[in-house]
Design an enzyme around this catalytic site. Structure first.
Site, PDB file in Angstrom:
ATOM      1  N   ARG A 220       0.838  -1.198   0.000  1.00 53.59           N
ATOM      2  CA  ARG A 220       0.000   0.000   0.000  1.00 53.59           C
ATOM      3  C   ARG A 220       0.880   1.258   0.000  1.00 53.59           C
ATOM      4  O   ARG A 220       1.940   1.286   0.650  1.00 53.59           O
ATOM      5  CB  ARG A 220      -0.897   0.042   1.240  1.00 53.59           C
ATOM      6  CG  ARG A 220      -2.091  -0.898   1.192  1.00 53.59           C
ATOM      7  CD  ARG A 220      -3.114  -0.489   0.129  1.00 53.59           C
ATOM      8  NE  ARG A 220      -4.281  -1.346   0.118  1.00 53.59           N
ATOM      9  CZ  ARG A 220      -4.449  -2.400  -0.685  1.00 53.59           C
ATOM     10  NH1 ARG A 220      -3.509  -2.736  -1.548  1.00 53.59           N
ATOM     11  NH2 ARG A 220      -5.566  -3.097  -0.637  1.00 53.59           N
ATOM     12  N   HIS A 268      -0.732  -0.446  -9.898  1.00 52.02           N
ATOM     13  CA  HIS A 268      -1.456  -1.371  -9.001  1.00 52.02           C
ATOM     14  C   HIS A 268      -1.916  -2.627  -9.768  1.00 52.02           C
ATOM     15  O   HIS A 268      -3.107  -2.931  -9.832  1.00 52.02           O
ATOM     16  CB  HIS A 268      -2.672  -0.651  -8.376  1.00 52.02           C
ATOM     17  CG  HIS A 268      -3.126  -1.279  -7.093  1.00 52.02           C
ATOM     18  ND1 HIS A 268      -3.483  -0.556  -5.981  1.00 52.02           N
ATOM     19  CD2 HIS A 268      -3.299  -2.576  -6.733  1.00 52.02           C
ATOM     20  CE1 HIS A 268      -3.852  -1.367  -5.009  1.00 52.02           C
ATOM     21  NE2 HIS A 268      -3.738  -2.612  -5.447  1.00 52.02           N
TER      22      HIS A 268
HETATM   23  P1  NDP Z   1      -1.961 -11.255   5.261  1.00 46.49           P
HETATM   24  O1  NDP Z   1      -2.893 -10.626   6.225  1.00 46.49           O
HETATM   25  O2  NDP Z   1      -2.105 -12.689   4.918  1.00 46.49           O
HETATM   26  O3  NDP Z   1      -0.458 -11.059   5.778  1.00 46.49           O
HETATM   27  C1  NDP Z   1      -0.019  -9.944   6.467  1.00 46.49           C
HETATM   28  C2  NDP Z   1       1.383 -10.204   7.002  1.00 46.49           C
HETATM   29  O4  NDP Z   1       1.897  -8.989   7.568  1.00 46.49           O
HETATM   30  C3  NDP Z   1       1.404 -11.248   8.120  1.00 46.49           C
HETATM   31  O5  NDP Z   1       2.559 -12.050   8.014  1.00 46.49           O
HETATM   32  C4  NDP Z   1       1.493 -10.401   9.392  1.00 46.49           C
HETATM   33  O6  NDP Z   1       2.141 -11.022  10.491  1.00 46.49           O
HETATM   34  C5  NDP Z   1       2.335  -9.244   8.889  1.00 46.49           C
HETATM   35  N1  NDP Z   1       2.125  -8.047   9.732  1.00 46.49           N
HETATM   36  C6  NDP Z   1       0.978  -7.374   9.950  1.00 46.49           C
HETATM   37  N2  NDP Z   1       1.181  -6.342  10.799  1.00 46.49           N
HETATM   38  C7  NDP Z   1       2.492  -6.381  11.120  1.00 46.49           C
HETATM   39  C8  NDP Z   1       3.312  -5.598  11.970  1.00 46.49           C
HETATM   40  N3  NDP Z   1       2.824  -4.559  12.657  1.00 46.49           N
HETATM   41  N4  NDP Z   1       4.614  -5.925  12.071  1.00 46.49           N
HETATM   42  C9  NDP Z   1       5.125  -6.982  11.396  1.00 46.49           C
HETATM   43  N5  NDP Z   1       4.399  -7.767  10.568  1.00 46.49           N
HETATM   44  C10 NDP Z   1       3.093  -7.471  10.446  1.00 46.49           C
HETATM   45  O7  NDP Z   1      -2.024 -10.366   3.945  1.00 46.49           O
HETATM   46  P2  NDP Z   1      -1.774 -10.782   2.403  1.00 46.49           P
HETATM   47  O8  NDP Z   1      -0.469 -11.488   2.327  1.00 46.49           O
HETATM   48  O9  NDP Z   1      -2.959 -11.437   1.838  1.00 46.49           O
HETATM   49  O10 NDP Z   1      -1.679  -9.326   1.727  1.00 46.49           O
HETATM   50  C11 NDP Z   1      -0.724  -8.384   2.174  1.00 46.49           C
HETATM   51  C12 NDP Z   1      -1.050  -7.014   1.602  1.00 46.49           C
HETATM   52  O11 NDP Z   1      -0.745  -6.973   0.214  1.00 46.49           O
HETATM   53  C13 NDP Z   1      -2.535  -6.620   1.644  1.00 46.49           C
HETATM   54  O12 NDP Z   1      -2.887  -6.125   2.931  1.00 46.49           O
HETATM   55  C14 NDP Z   1      -2.619  -5.557   0.573  1.00 46.49           C
HETATM   56  O13 NDP Z   1      -2.378  -4.293   1.143  1.00 46.49           O
HETATM   57  C15 NDP Z   1      -1.473  -5.903  -0.375  1.00 46.49           C
HETATM   58  N6  NDP Z   1      -1.978  -6.339  -1.688  1.00 46.49           N
HETATM   59  C16 NDP Z   1      -1.596  -5.635  -2.801  1.00 46.49           C
HETATM   60  C17 NDP Z   1      -2.008  -6.031  -4.035  1.00 46.49           C
HETATM   61  C18 NDP Z   1      -1.559  -5.316  -5.260  1.00 46.49           C
HETATM   62  O14 NDP Z   1      -2.095  -5.564  -6.348  1.00 46.49           O
HETATM   63  N7  NDP Z   1      -0.566  -4.461  -5.195  1.00 46.49           N
HETATM   64  C19 NDP Z   1      -2.909  -7.172  -4.221  1.00 46.49           C
HETATM   65  C20 NDP Z   1      -3.219  -7.860  -3.000  1.00 46.49           C
HETATM   66  C21 NDP Z   1      -2.770  -7.437  -1.776  1.00 46.49           C
HETATM   67  P3  NDP Z   1       1.552 -12.359  11.166  1.00 46.49           P
HETATM   68  O15 NDP Z   1       1.756 -13.455  10.126  1.00 46.49           O
HETATM   69  O16 NDP Z   1       2.409 -12.549  12.348  1.00 46.49           O
HETATM   70  O17 NDP Z   1       0.111 -12.100  11.450  1.00 46.49           O
HETATM   71  C1  OXD Z   2      -5.943  -5.999  -2.814  1.00 47.40           C
HETATM   72  C2  OXD Z   2      -5.521  -5.088  -3.845  1.00 47.40           C
HETATM   73  O1  OXD Z   2      -5.714  -5.699  -1.650  1.00 47.40           O
HETATM   74  O2  OXD Z   2      -6.030  -5.183  -4.957  1.00 47.40           O
HETATM   75  O3  OXD Z   2      -6.492  -7.069  -3.143  1.00 47.40           O
HETATM   76  O4  OXD Z   2      -4.654  -4.256  -3.623  1.00 47.40           O
END
Ligand code: NDP
Ligand code: OXD
Length: 308
Positions: A220, A268
């Site tokens: 993001r 994106h």
């Molecule tokens: P998940 O919720 O599966 O994973 C999030 C990860 O971040 C987890 O490992 C979590 O730790 C870690 N995390 C969260 N907060 C913290 C913190 N404060 N400190 C350290 N680690 C932290 O999300 P996804 O993998 O499904 O997606 C990740 C992000 O990717 C989405 O939130 C979205 O913003 C972005 N995205 C972007 C896209 C694009 O097209 N550019 C498409 C899809 C997603 P823990 O495992 O310990 O809970």
């Molecule tokens: C998502 C994205 O979070 O599209 O799925 O960024």
């Protein structure tokens, strides 16, 4: 059962409605438009205005049509379960994007007369793979980290709770972040945007990265303090950055990032929602809830206390 769908895109809304109607022939599947008041059992939403969450009560669950829920959480009533997409075909796309950026940045040996004869170049390439740090090891980050480990990269990962991924060095907490940033020449961001991660990538963060490091942000735009990134790139602390996400999308034509050749922007696209996979996943979760499962136990359930 009534299911209400809101996306800004007409074709997508029609696709989701058709998929839900096929799966639940007796359900009333409607498209939400501003001004409509429609209590419903379930809602499918993306880029949905706050107004939606004021009036049409959703009783059983709201499904986000993406993985990140930062755009929805501020408006969502806290008593309605929110379930996000759990991979749904995004992990392979994200992995391809990140791996191809890494290979581009490190200059994978290419074709051409020089390379065709230069065995040493390939050996140098293979012997000097940089370490990569992956921030966020959830559904997407873990897949990226695993793939990079399989490819022979040294991988450091940072997450809120410790992770076991064969070959990866797991870090947690503030000291873990400092160690992970120092260790990896390329830093890939796959964190969710929460109050704990907003503006994480600031002056201090860039100063903690290995000199000449490279940032790939596919999570993001709100993670990055844009002025600090420009300064880090212009000072040479960072060799450059690839940004698939920005605070304001699409990028304004006069945005300073566009004048900086070491910053590469994509619109994106690193992992698009695949409509068929998304509808299939949501249908299967609705069926599970209708059969008595608690939304809390389903993959993708968003824990409000941590914000993802
Ligand atoms: P998940 O919720 O599966 O994973 C999030 C990860 O971040 C987890 O490992 C979590 O730790 C870690 N995390 C969260 N907060 C913290 C913190 N404060 N400190 C350290 N680690 C932290 O999300 P996804 O993998 O499904 O997606 C990740 C992000 O990717 C989405 O939130 C979205 O913003 C972005 N995205 C972007 C896209 C694009 O097209 N550019 C498409 C899809 C997603 P823990 O495992 O310990 O809970
Ligand atoms: C998502 C994205 O979070 O599209 O799925 O960024």
């Amino acid at each position: 059962m009534r299911i209400v769908v809101h996306t800004l895109d007409d074709n997508q809304a029609a696709f989701y409605r058709a998929g839900l109607e096929r799966a639940f022939p007796s359900a009333d599947v409607i498209r939400w438009l501003p001004g409509v008041i429609a209590p419903a059992d379930y809602a499918l939403v993306w880029r949905t205005p706050p107004e939606f969450f004021l009036k049409p009560r959703v009783f059983k669950a709201v499904f986000a049509l993406g993985a990140g829920v930062d755009g929805l959480l501020p408006f969502m009533p806290t008593d309605v379960p929110l379930i996000r997409l759990d991979d749904a075909g995004m992990a392979p796309q994200m992995t391809r994007y990140v791996v191809s950026e890494i290979l581009r940045v490190i200059g994978e040996p290419k074709t051409g007369a020089g390379w065709a004869r230069d065995r040493d170049a390939y050996e140098r390439f293979n012997d000097n793979l940089p370490a990569v740090t992956v921030l966020g090891l959830g559904v997407l980050g873990a897949r990226v980290a695993r793939t990079l480990c399989d490819m022979g990269f040294t991988v450091h990962g940072w997450s809120r709770t410790p992770k076991v991924i064969p070959g990866m060095i797991s870090h947690v907490g503030d000291t873990g972040l400092a160690a992970a940033l120092k260790a990896g020449r390329i830093v890939v961001n796959l964190l969710p945007l929460t109050s704990a991660t907003e503006n994480l990538m600031n002056e201090r963060f860039f100063a903690s990265m290995a000199p000449g490091g490279y940032l790939i942000n596919v999570a993001r735009g709100g993670h990055v303090v844009e002025a600090d990134l420009i300064d880090a790139v212009r000072s040479g602390q960072l060799a450059g950055a690839t940004l698939d996400v920005l605070r304001t999308e699409p990028i304004a034509s006069d945005h300073p990032f566009l004048a900086e050749p070491r910053i590469r922007i994509t619109p994106h696209v690193s992992a698009r929602t695949l409509l068929g996979a998304a509808v299939e996943q949501i249908v299967s979760k609705i069926r599970m809830i209708e059969s008595g499962a608690s939304p809390r136990d389903l993959p993708g359930f968003v824990r409000r206390e941590v914000g993802y």
